[in-house]
Write a protein that holds these residues in place. Structure first.
Motif, PDB file in Angstrom:
ATOM      1  N   UNK A 220       0.827  -1.207   0.000  1.00 49.80           N
ATOM      2  CA  UNK A 220       0.000   0.000   0.000  1.00 49.80           C
ATOM      3  C   UNK A 220       0.862   1.259   0.000  1.00 49.80           C
ATOM      4  N   UNK A 221       1.934   1.258   0.800  1.00 51.85           N
ATOM      5  CA  UNK A 221       2.838   2.411   0.838  1.00 51.85           C
ATOM      6  C   UNK A 221       3.488   2.617  -0.523  1.00 51.85           C
ATOM      7  N   UNK A 222       3.964   1.537  -1.126  1.00 51.50           N
ATOM      8  CA  UNK A 222       4.612   1.636  -2.435  1.00 51.50           C
ATOM      9  C   UNK A 222       3.656   2.180  -3.481  1.00 51.50           C
ATOM     10  N   UNK A 223       2.441   1.608  -3.512  1.00 52.78           N
ATOM     11  CA  UNK A 223       1.460   2.050  -4.495  1.00 52.78           C
ATOM     12  C   UNK A 223       1.078   3.519  -4.296  1.00 52.78           C
ATOM     13  N   UNK A 224       0.836   3.909  -3.043  1.00 54.66           N
ATOM     14  CA  UNK A 224       0.440   5.290  -2.765  1.00 54.66           C
ATOM     15  C   UNK A 224       1.571   6.259  -3.094  1.00 54.66           C
ATOM     16  N   UNK A 225       2.811   5.890  -2.758  1.00 49.75           N
ATOM     17  CA  UNK A 225       3.952   6.768  -3.041  1.00 49.75           C
ATOM     18  C   UNK A 225       4.133   6.957  -4.542  1.00 49.75           C
ATOM     19  N   UNK A 226       4.004   5.879  -5.305  1.00 47.25           N
ATOM     20  CA  UNK A 226       4.142   5.969  -6.760  1.00 47.25           C
ATOM     21  C   UNK A 226       3.036   6.845  -7.360  1.00 47.25           C
ATOM     22  N   UNK A 227       1.806   6.649  -6.888  1.00 47.61           N
ATOM     23  CA  UNK A 227       0.692   7.443  -7.404  1.00 47.61           C
ATOM     24  C   UNK A 227       0.862   8.917  -7.067  1.00 47.61           C
TER      25      UNK A 227
END
Length: 261
Positions: A220-227
């Motif tokens: 979730x952190x990775x996805x949110x940071x990328x977005x």
């Protein structure tokens, strides 16, 4: 809306509000105070779980006595750029520092991070930091080393080969990604423990639950940071503000934190 310092009865109301599980904004509304005042008061005096009205009141009186003692005027008293009010900037810097400390950052590291973040350039020389915070260069060096290890500050060298440290928007992305990698490593180690302790045993089940939870958080952190990075980088960059007085570097110095040598 009342102004000035919080009174002891107001601090007692804050303590009661925290005990009742009220949000800072609701406590502030009942006191007719800004939410930032209540937030700063609580975080400065132990946080929501350890706040005590009597201790907070005594600590405030002690700080007030210290402020009344004669002290040399430091850079924080210098005129602020863009017509900012110097006292408001100083108070906000203290609030921002307190919030960083509440997130787990050591005090001096939080002070350095707040100081860097609240400059228009996002960078300062080592001597400027030491002068503004009124601490030794060694304290600055130690704090910057911690920030660098967490991915919150990047290092640069200017034309004279002097090292400097910069905080910018992409630094927060790198920090989030480092956090995600650390959590992913926890997932790997937890699942290794499942094999060691034996599947379907209580301890192994506990570890598997930890791994599943941490795996979800890491993704979730990775996805949110990328977005967030994609969205923010798609927006036009704001016009850089010209250097002026206050914390900003003087002409010819360069905008950076750097150590002499």
């Amino acid at each position: 809306m009342p102004g000035g310092r919080l009174t002891q009865p107001e601090r007692q109301q804050i303590a009661l509000g925290l005990a009742d599980g009220l949000a800072y904004a609701e406590i502030a509304r009942r006191l007719e105070r800004p939410t930032s005042t209540v937030t700063r008061e609580v975080l400065r005096n132990g946080g929501p779980t350890a706040y005590r009205a009597d201790l907070a009141h005594r600590a405030t009186e002690h700080r007030a006595r210290r402020r009344r003692q004669p002290a040399p005027r430091g850079p924080e008293a210098s005129p602020q750029p863009h017509g900012r009010d110097a006292e408001s900037v100083r108070a906000y810097e203290e609030t921002f520092t307190t919030v960083l400390m509440a997130s787990g950052m050591p005090k001096m590291t939080a002070r350095v991070m707040a100081c860097l973040t609240l400059t228009d350039s996002g960078s300062l020389t080592a001597s400027e930091l030491a002068r503004h915070l009124q601490v030794s260069p060694a304290s600055i060096s130690k704090a910057v080393a911690f920030l660098d290890s967490q991915g919150l500050v990047r290092r640069e060298r200017d034309a004279r080969r002097r090292e400097r440290y910069v905080v910018d928007s992409d630094v927060w992305y790198q920090s989030m990604m480092a956090s995600a990698r650390a959590i992913a490593h926890l997932v790997e180690i937890a699942r290794e423990g499942v094999g060691v302790l034996g599947p379907r045993t209580p301890a192994a089940t506990r570890l598997e639950n930890i791994a599943r939870f941490a795996d979800f958080v890491s993704e979730s952190i990775t996805r949110a940071a990328e977005q967030a990075r994609a969205i923010l980088h798609a927006q036009p960059e704001p016009e850089p503000a010209p250097h002026s007085e206050g914390l900003e570097p003087r002409s010819g110095e360069g905008a950076a934190v750097r150590s002499d040598g």
